[in-house]
Design a protein around this motif. Structure first.
Motif, mmCIF file in Angstrom:
data_model
loop_
_atom_site.group_PDB
_atom_site.id
_atom_site.type_symbol
_atom_site.label_atom_id
_atom_site.label_comp_id
_atom_site.label_asym_id
_atom_site.label_seq_id
_atom_site.Cartn_x
_atom_site.Cartn_y
_atom_site.Cartn_z
ATOM 1 N N ARG B 53 -21.089 17.024 -4.185
ATOM 2 C CA ARG B 53 -21.030 18.343 -3.536
ATOM 3 C C ARG B 53 -19.593 18.751 -3.264
ATOM 4 O O ARG B 53 -19.212 19.892 -3.467
ATOM 5 N N ASP B 128 -23.753 22.730 6.431
ATOM 6 C CA ASP B 128 -25.127 23.086 6.097
ATOM 7 C C ASP B 128 -25.477 22.650 4.685
ATOM 8 O O ASP B 128 -26.608 22.384 4.372
ATOM 9 N N VAL B 129 -24.460 22.609 3.824
ATOM 10 C CA VAL B 129 -24.712 22.375 2.413
ATOM 11 C C VAL B 129 -25.352 21.018 2.153
ATOM 12 O O VAL B 129 -26.067 20.851 1.193
ATOM 13 N N ARG B 130 -25.107 20.055 3.032
ATOM 14 C CA ARG B 130 -25.628 18.733 2.726
ATOM 15 C C ARG B 130 -27.139 18.619 2.921
ATOM 16 O O ARG B 130 -27.734 17.586 2.663
#
Lengths: 179, 338
Positions: B53, B128-130
């Motif tokens: 990511r 938040d992306v995780r």
């Protein structure tokens, strides 16, 4: 280049495909979100990047095999809109609580969570340290969900067997860092 | 290859038969070595995902840097993040500075550079992306959450606890920024330097923020040395470009590489005072004098990343930094030729 093959390349971790998608919808997304939702260019960029990453994650999780331009666009817009709404809600909540949080006591850590966070941090560091091919192989396996044969193709290895051997050795090396 | 490894891998892929699943759960409960291996592999899987990511995000940020560069002037690039009305007033002021600086070569003060270029680094470690698999109530998650919400007094507190338990490049880095935000400049300097000297990642970012911190702290020469060293990096990142812009705005020019002899070398703190894991959380830098080989002129030098084997008498390559308005030039060492 058709959409489905762009998605296929994205699934295989091709960063050029990621760049292509980013460039393709950037202008329309930024114009749309700054005009309809009153945010700054900077916020719009953060939200756009977040939306593209969510799209990427969904692609690698196999949520869609093919999608046309309009489909991707609609998808990105809906992610962006939700993100913006969530963020503004979160901001409001935080401002409201701000003065209380200062004095809040810090709760004790449960040991399991603690070890986990610590381990993952160690693993990220060790991936940097041992570098490729380990880093790339493990990312393609675990993030992109590719099979050993697909990884062999992407990374120009003889066959999936080579990749499986490498992966096994890489994991053993990283486990040494965790001891 | 071992059976356990395959069993776990199959479990991850959701390919275990009912029979195998029973075996899997049985082992998990009764075989501590298996349980350990499973936990390790689960963490490795998450670590690899997080690393992928971060890689994707940096791809996007690099493309974005290209777009921004194309569609805006260099003033707008540096101003990108300043969005308030107050900031837009600075834009106007800066525009005129640029207008002048084109002719006279740099008229921004250190303070103006800081105001223009400083912004808290976006949190790319935890966010938040995780996905929702991160348990928010861990120390790390709470530290980064406070950071995300720009509650720096809180993040300073939690990071200092986190650092006692877990020393890592990103923890030092984000703690450094939190401290910088709170005006704890000395701690910020220490932490950024600790990253530069002890870790392989986040070095460029740390050096950028160290340079800005030094500028804010009126250690102009030390700041320039770091901006110069950043501007000489080969990568095309936003940081490297901004470092070049900053040098231009401060009216600083760099000479080509020269050779010379290191005449005096000192390192603070000295080697012996340092514990092996870098646990002494102090800024460590090198300074001294070099003598240019042809002219025999001597210059002071300062490096925030010490050359461990540099001795007096060694032949070195250095670059001369020339500040504006006839201030003394000084050097950064690029390589030890011995």
């Amino acid at each position: 280049m058709s959409e489905s093959s762009l998605i296929l390349r994205l699934r295989k971790g091709d960063s050029k495909a990621l760049e292509e998608i980013y460039g393709r919808f950037r202008t329309s997304f930024l114009t749309w979100i700054t005009h309809t939702h009153k945010c700054t260019k900077e916020e719009a960029l953060d939200i756009y990047q977040y939306s593209i990453l969510s799209f990427y994650e969904n692609v690698v999780e196999g949520s869609f095999d093919s999608m046309n331009d309009a489909g991707i666009k609609t998808y990105l817009y809906s992610i962006g809109k939700n993100k913006l709404l969530n963020d503004s809600r979160r901001k409001m909540k935080v401002t409201y609580k701000d003065h209380i949080e200062e004095d809040e006591l810090i709760e004790p850590e449960t040991e399991v969570d603690f070890v986990r966070t610590q381990n993952i941090e160690k693993i990220k560091n060790s991936l940097e340290e041992i570098g490729n091919p380990c880093k790339e192989i493990l990312e393609l396996f675990y993030f992109n969900n590719l099979s050993a044969d697909e990884i062999a193709e992407v990374m120009n290895y003889k066959n999936g067997g080579t990749v499986r051997n490498l992966k096994y050795k890489c994991i053993q090396r990283i486990r040494k860092f965790l001891e | 290859m071992d059976q356990n490894f395959h069993l776990i891998e199959k479990y991850f892929r959701g390919e275990l038969s009912e029979e195998e699943l029973d075996l899997f759960h049985g082992k998990l409960q009764n075989d501590p070595a298996f349980e350990q291996e499973f936990r390790d592999m689960k963490h490795i899987r998450e670590g690899a995902k997080a690393s992928a990511r971060m890689k994707a995000l940096s791809v996007l940020q690099n493309v974005e840097a290209n777009f921004t560069e194309k569609e805006t002037t260099k003033i707008n690039v540096s101003m990108r993040r300043l969005v308030s009305i107050a900031a837009s007033l600075i834009v106007i002021a800066t525009v005129s500075y640029f207008a002048i600086s084109d002719r006279t070569g740099g008229t921004m003060s250190g303070e103006e550079v800081f105001a223009t270029y400083y912004e808290a680094y976006p949190n790319i470690v935890s966010g938040d992306v995780r996905g929702d698999d991160m348990v928010l109530n861990t120390l790390a998650a709470r530290a980064y959450d406070a950071y995300d919400n720009k509650n720096f007094s809180k993040s300073v507190k939690i990071f200092s606890e986190l650092l006692e338990a877990e020393k890592s490049a990103s923890n030092y880095f984000y703690s450094g920024i939190s401290n910088l935000e709170r005006g704890n400049l000395d701690i910020a300097k220490d932490y950024f330097n600790v990253v530069m000297n002890n870790y392989s990642e986040m070095r460029e970012q740390s050096q950028w923020y160290l340079a800005l911190t030094l500028l804010k702290d009126n250690s102009t020469e030390d700041a320039l040395s770091n901006f110069a060293s950043l501007s000489l990096r080969k990568s095309k990142s936003k940081i490297v470009r901004n470092a070049k812009l900053v040098l231009g705005e401060l009216g600083v020019s760099l000479d080509d590489t020269s050779s010379g002899t290191a005449a005096e070398v000192g390192t603070i703190p000295e080697e012996g005072e340092l514990s092996p894991d870098g646990a002494l959380e102090k800024r460590r830098y090198q300074f001294g004098k070099v003598i240019e080989i042809n002219s025999g002129q001597s210059f002071r030098f300062m490096n925030d990343v010490p050359f461990e084997d540099l001795d007096e008498g060694d032949l070195v390559e250095f670059i001369l930094i020339k500040p504006k308005r006839g201030r003394e030039p000084f050097a950064i060492i690029m390589a030890n030729m011995n």
